[in-house]
Scaffold this motif. Structure first.
Motif, PDB file in Angstrom:
ATOM      1  N   ILE A 267      19.987  24.569 174.008  1.00  0.00           N
ATOM      2  CA  ILE A 267      20.612  25.883 174.237  1.00  0.00           C
ATOM      3  C   ILE A 267      21.138  26.075 175.671  1.00  0.00           C
ATOM      4  N   PRO A 268      20.353  25.784 176.694  1.00  0.00           N
ATOM      5  CA  PRO A 268      20.890  26.025 178.041  1.00  0.00           C
ATOM      6  C   PRO A 268      22.179  25.239 178.313  1.00  0.00           C
ATOM      7  N   GLY A 269      22.200  23.984 177.907  1.00  0.00           N
ATOM      8  CA  GLY A 269      23.397  23.176 178.119  1.00  0.00           C
ATOM      9  C   GLY A 269      24.574  23.690 177.311  1.00  0.00           C
ATOM     10  N   CYS A 270      24.316  23.982 176.054  1.00  0.00           N
ATOM     11  CA  CYS A 270      25.390  24.454 175.180  1.00  0.00           C
ATOM     12  C   CYS A 270      25.896  25.819 175.639  1.00  0.00           C
ATOM     13  N   SER A 271      25.006  26.647 176.170  1.00  0.00           N
ATOM     14  CA  SER A 271      25.436  27.949 176.692  1.00  0.00           C
ATOM     15  C   SER A 271      26.467  27.743 177.789  1.00  0.00           C
ATOM     16  N   ASN A 272      26.202  26.772 178.623  1.00  0.00           N
ATOM     17  CA  ASN A 272      27.117  26.423 179.696  1.00  0.00           C
ATOM     18  C   ASN A 272      28.510  26.120 179.144  1.00  0.00           C
ATOM     19  N   GLU A 273      28.540  25.307 178.102  1.00  0.00           N
ATOM     20  CA  GLU A 273      29.809  24.909 177.501  1.00  0.00           C
ATOM     21  C   GLU A 273      30.506  26.118 176.862  1.00  0.00           C
ATOM     22  N   ILE A 274      29.746  26.977 176.216  1.00  0.00           N
ATOM     23  CA  ILE A 274      30.334  28.140 175.543  1.00  0.00           C
ATOM     24  C   ILE A 274      30.965  29.089 176.564  1.00  0.00           C
ATOM     25  N   ILE A 275      30.261  29.296 177.681  1.00  0.00           N
ATOM     26  CA  ILE A 275      30.799  30.168 178.729  1.00  0.00           C
ATOM     27  C   ILE A 275      32.064  29.543 179.322  1.00  0.00           C
ATOM     28  N   TYR A 276      32.025  28.233 179.469  1.00  0.00           N
ATOM     29  CA  TYR A 276      33.199  27.540 179.990  1.00  0.00           C
ATOM     30  C   TYR A 276      34.384  27.693 179.034  1.00  0.00           C
ATOM     31  N   LEU A 277      34.063  27.629 177.737  1.00  0.00           N
ATOM     32  CA  LEU A 277      35.113  27.769 176.725  1.00  0.00           C
ATOM     33  C   LEU A 277      35.796  29.133 176.811  1.00  0.00           C
TER      34      LEU A 277
ATOM     35  N   ALA B 263      36.214  33.218 169.057  1.00  0.00           N
ATOM     36  CA  ALA B 263      35.374  33.496 167.883  1.00  0.00           C
ATOM     37  C   ALA B 263      35.456  32.347 166.875  1.00  0.00           C
ATOM     38  N   TYR B 264      36.616  31.674 166.817  1.00  0.00           N
ATOM     39  CA  TYR B 264      36.724  30.491 165.955  1.00  0.00           C
ATOM     40  C   TYR B 264      36.181  29.251 166.654  1.00  0.00           C
ATOM     41  N   SER B 265      36.583  29.087 167.917  1.00  0.00           N
ATOM     42  CA  SER B 265      36.294  27.825 168.605  1.00  0.00           C
ATOM     43  C   SER B 265      34.815  27.626 168.901  1.00  0.00           C
ATOM     44  N   ILE B 266      34.099  28.711 169.236  1.00  0.00           N
ATOM     45  CA  ILE B 266      32.686  28.543 169.597  1.00  0.00           C
ATOM     46  C   ILE B 266      31.870  27.992 168.431  1.00  0.00           C
ATOM     47  N   PRO B 267      31.837  28.686 167.273  1.00  0.00           N
ATOM     48  CA  PRO B 267      30.978  28.147 166.201  1.00  0.00           C
ATOM     49  C   PRO B 267      31.456  26.801 165.650  1.00  0.00           C
ATOM     50  N   ILE B 268      32.767  26.648 165.465  1.00  0.00           N
ATOM     51  CA  ILE B 268      33.238  25.376 164.894  1.00  0.00           C
ATOM     52  C   ILE B 268      33.009  24.238 165.886  1.00  0.00           C
TER      53      ILE B 268
ATOM     54  N   PHE C 265      30.703  24.083 168.153  1.00  0.00           N
ATOM     55  CA  PHE C 265      29.271  23.795 168.210  1.00  0.00           C
ATOM     56  C   PHE C 265      28.848  22.930 167.020  1.00  0.00           C
ATOM     57  N   LEU C 266      29.316  23.333 165.836  1.00  0.00           N
ATOM     58  CA  LEU C 266      28.993  22.578 164.627  1.00  0.00           C
ATOM     59  C   LEU C 266      29.484  21.136 164.730  1.00  0.00           C
ATOM     60  N   LEU C 267      30.705  20.998 165.221  1.00  0.00           N
ATOM     61  CA  LEU C 267      31.272  19.662 165.417  1.00  0.00           C
ATOM     62  C   LEU C 267      30.400  18.864 166.391  1.00  0.00           C
ATOM     63  N   GLY C 268      29.959  19.544 167.447  1.00  0.00           N
ATOM     64  CA  GLY C 268      29.095  18.892 168.432  1.00  0.00           C
ATOM     65  C   GLY C 268      27.813  18.383 167.803  1.00  0.00           C
ATOM     66  N   VAL C 269      27.216  19.198 166.914  1.00  0.00           N
ATOM     67  CA  VAL C 269      25.990  18.789 166.229  1.00  0.00           C
ATOM     68  C   VAL C 269      26.257  17.541 165.390  1.00  0.00           C
ATOM     69  N   LEU C 270      27.365  17.570 164.625  1.00  0.00           N
ATOM     70  CA  LEU C 270      27.691  16.431 163.758  1.00  0.00           C
ATOM     71  C   LEU C 270      27.911  15.160 164.575  1.00  0.00           C
ATOM     72  N   ILE C 271      28.687  15.297 165.651  1.00  0.00           N
ATOM     73  CA  ILE C 271      28.978  14.122 166.477  1.00  0.00           C
ATOM     74  C   ILE C 271      27.693  13.565 167.098  1.00  0.00           C
TER      75      ILE C 271
ATOM     76  N   GLY D 100      42.444  22.438 169.518  1.00  0.00           N
ATOM     77  CA  GLY D 100      42.218  21.785 170.809  1.00  0.00           C
ATOM     78  C   GLY D 100      40.884  22.189 171.419  1.00  0.00           C
ATOM     79  N   PHE D 101      40.609  23.498 171.414  1.00  0.00           N
ATOM     80  CA  PHE D 101      39.353  23.973 171.993  1.00  0.00           C
ATOM     81  C   PHE D 101      38.157  23.440 171.218  1.00  0.00           C
ATOM     82  N   THR D 102      38.287  23.447 169.890  1.00  0.00           N
ATOM     83  CA  THR D 102      37.189  22.988 169.044  1.00  0.00           C
ATOM     84  C   THR D 102      36.863  21.516 169.309  1.00  0.00           C
ATOM     85  N   PHE D 103      37.890  20.692 169.328  1.00  0.00           N
ATOM     86  CA  PHE D 103      37.683  19.252 169.575  1.00  0.00           C
ATOM     87  C   PHE D 103      37.031  19.014 170.930  1.00  0.00           C
ATOM     88  N   CYS D 104      37.563  19.699 171.921  1.00  0.00           N
ATOM     89  CA  CYS D 104      37.069  19.509 173.285  1.00  0.00           C
ATOM     90  C   CYS D 104      35.633  20.014 173.411  1.00  0.00           C
ATOM     91  N   SER D 105      35.423  21.227 172.908  1.00  0.00           N
ATOM     92  CA  SER D 105      34.097  21.830 172.983  1.00  0.00           C
ATOM     93  C   SER D 105      33.085  20.975 172.228  1.00  0.00           C
TER      94      SER D 105
END
Lengths: 255, 220
Positions: B146-156, B27-32, B34-40, B94-99
């Motif tokens: 969305i499809p790609g990010c969904s993949n990453e979220i499920i993996y997370l 619940a913490y790692s997914i949104p943070i 994702f947000l980090l991913g957008v910024l990067i 760790g999860f946030t950085f990786c995700s």
């Protein structure tokens, strides 16, 4: 098409190169309030680059652009203020694909002009009415025909109340049967006194609307004058040939 | 003791506690993340040279080294620099950085698929580059991502099990403890696996609904 004497836009000695290739070699012209200038010329002559230099989407290497006597060039920090006053209509429309027709027109009013939402909606709707698309207000770009898209993009430019609108081959990407509706809208704007610079190959349109036709080739202005002069006795043989050829082509596409 | 009794009396309560920790982790790692991913991604595509290379380096590092190694550094390595993280914090970081690194690549692809004309049209009506990115480019690009990010979220959801390595007892960890105590590996991990499957099904359902709800004709 009446023009008083106030100069809205003045383009002074604009130069632009990409690497070693000189695209613009010192282009100058002015346009007065209410005038329509049509720029013609073979592809690669620098017409589109010139338009982009005017609103600084492409930064020219040299020369000046003045909008109502204020210098636009060398004011990168304030460029957004100038761009609001210079509408632009693109060949391939460039509507914002995720927004409905109405929101395409509205977004500049809300985000740039900071209008409140209700007032913005009202104004956007009026602009859509002007181009005859109030019924399509809630459709997305993908649901509109090419001609409708281009009319929305004209409405989007109009909404910002620009001092001048730059048209970059507004009908070149359209199916022949859709060209008429877009030209009709532009003609109406000309009659209503909008100041416009139009890059186009539509000679019929140029003849009936332009106060002046500018012929560009190889990055500079080769000839300019009233449509009558340009079609009947241009200074250069090259202008005559080009106009002849393009008119012939235009005629053919009409058949 | 029969299977049903074992599951009900011994397995259920610790596994539910573990599941709760897993849910908190993601619940913490997914949104943070994702947000980090957008910024990067935005930094990489639209930033100046310095920012862009920093973002590329970030992605290289976090995508290029094992998550397990990153977790070890966060939890066991940082204390030698005076930084003490709780197991939960270390795992979430760790999860946030990786995700974020993986998301950023999906989003970068989507950003680059948006035609140049969108930026020009936005700038032509007087928007700043920043405004165009926020109001025009991202709403389109994120839909495509969305499809790609969904993949990453499920993996997370699944790699959150690595939290156990840094002593954060989540679902897999709880299962491991019971399994070794009662020597019931097959049964315990079948149940653990079923719970992951259930969580992934829910997340998939949510993501599909989101994708449908955000659908716009001509986008995606």
């Amino acid at each position: 098409m009446q023009s008083d004497n106030k100069i809205v836009l003045s383009v002074e000695n604009i130069h632009k190169s990409y690497g070693k290739e000189k695209i613009l070699k010192g282009v100058s012209f002015t346009i007065k309030k209410g005038e329509t200038k049509v720029i013609i010329g073979p592809s690669g002559s620098g017409k589109s680059t010139l338009l982009r230099c005017i609103n600084q989407l492409t930064v020219p290497d040299g020369g000046k652009i003045l909008l109502e006597n204020e210098e636009v060039t060398h004011h990168q920090k304030e460029i957004n203020r100038f761009r609001q006053k210079m509408g632009m209509v693109f060949q391939d429309f460039n509507l914002f694909d995720h927004l409905t027709a109405l929101k395409n027109v509205e977004i500049g009013l809300i985000k740039v002009k900071k209008m409140d939402k209700l007032a913005a909606r009202k104004k956007a709707m009026e602009e859509l009415k002007q181009v005859g698309l109030e019924k399509q207000a809630n459709l997305y770009p993908a649901q509109l025909s090419g001609g409708q898209k281009q009319r929305v993009s004209i409405a989007r430019a109009l909404a910002m109340d620009p001092k001048v609108i730059l048209f970059d081959e507004p009908t070149s990407a359209l199916d022949p049967e859709l060209i008429g509706e877009v030209l009709e809208v532009i003609k109406r704007l000309a009659l209503a006194g909008m100041t416009m610079v139009v890059v186009t190959h539509e000679m019929g349109f140029a003849r009936s609307v332009a106060n002046e036709i500018i012929f560009m080739e190889d990055g500079s202005i080769k000839d300019q004058g009233t449509p009558y002069k340009m079609f009947n006795n241009p200074e250069h043989e090259r202008t005559k040939k080009f106009l002849h050829k393009i008119t012939e082509l235009y005629g053919k596409s009409e058949e | 003791m029969d299977t049903i009794t074992f599951i009900r009396e011994i397995l259920l309560s610790p596994l539910l506690e573990g599941t709760l920790v897993t849910v908190k982790l993601i619940a913490y790692s997914i949104p943070i993340g994702f947000l980090l991913g957008v910024l990067i991604a935005v930094g990489r595509v639209y930033g100046n040279k310095l920012l862009s290379s920093f973002c590329a380096l970030y992605t290289l590092f976090f995508r290029g080294s094992p998550l397990l190694v990153q977790l070890f550094i966060l939890y066991y390595g940082l204390p030698s620099f005076g930084i003490f993280l709780s197991p939960f914090m270390a795992a979430v970081l760790g999860f946030t950085f990786c995700s974020g690194a993986y998301h950023s690549e999906y989003i970068r692809g989507a950003l680059q698929s948006i035609k140049m004309g969108q930026m020009m049209a936005g700038e032509a009506i007087g928007m700043s580059r920043f405004q165009v990115i926020i109001y025009i480019i991202l709403p389109q690009a994120l839909r495509r991502a969305i499809p790609g990010c969904s993949n990453e979220i499920i993996y997370l959801v699944k790699y959150s099990s690595l939290a156990f390595i840094v002593t954060c007892v989540e679902l897999t960890g709880a299962g491991k403890i019971i399994a070794s105590r009662y020597f019931e590996y097959t049964l315990v991990f079948l149940v653990v696996g079923a719970i992951y499957l259930f969580m992934v099904s829910i997340v998939t359902k949510i993501l599909n609904t989101l994708e449908k709800r955000l659908e716009i004709p001509g986008i995606g």
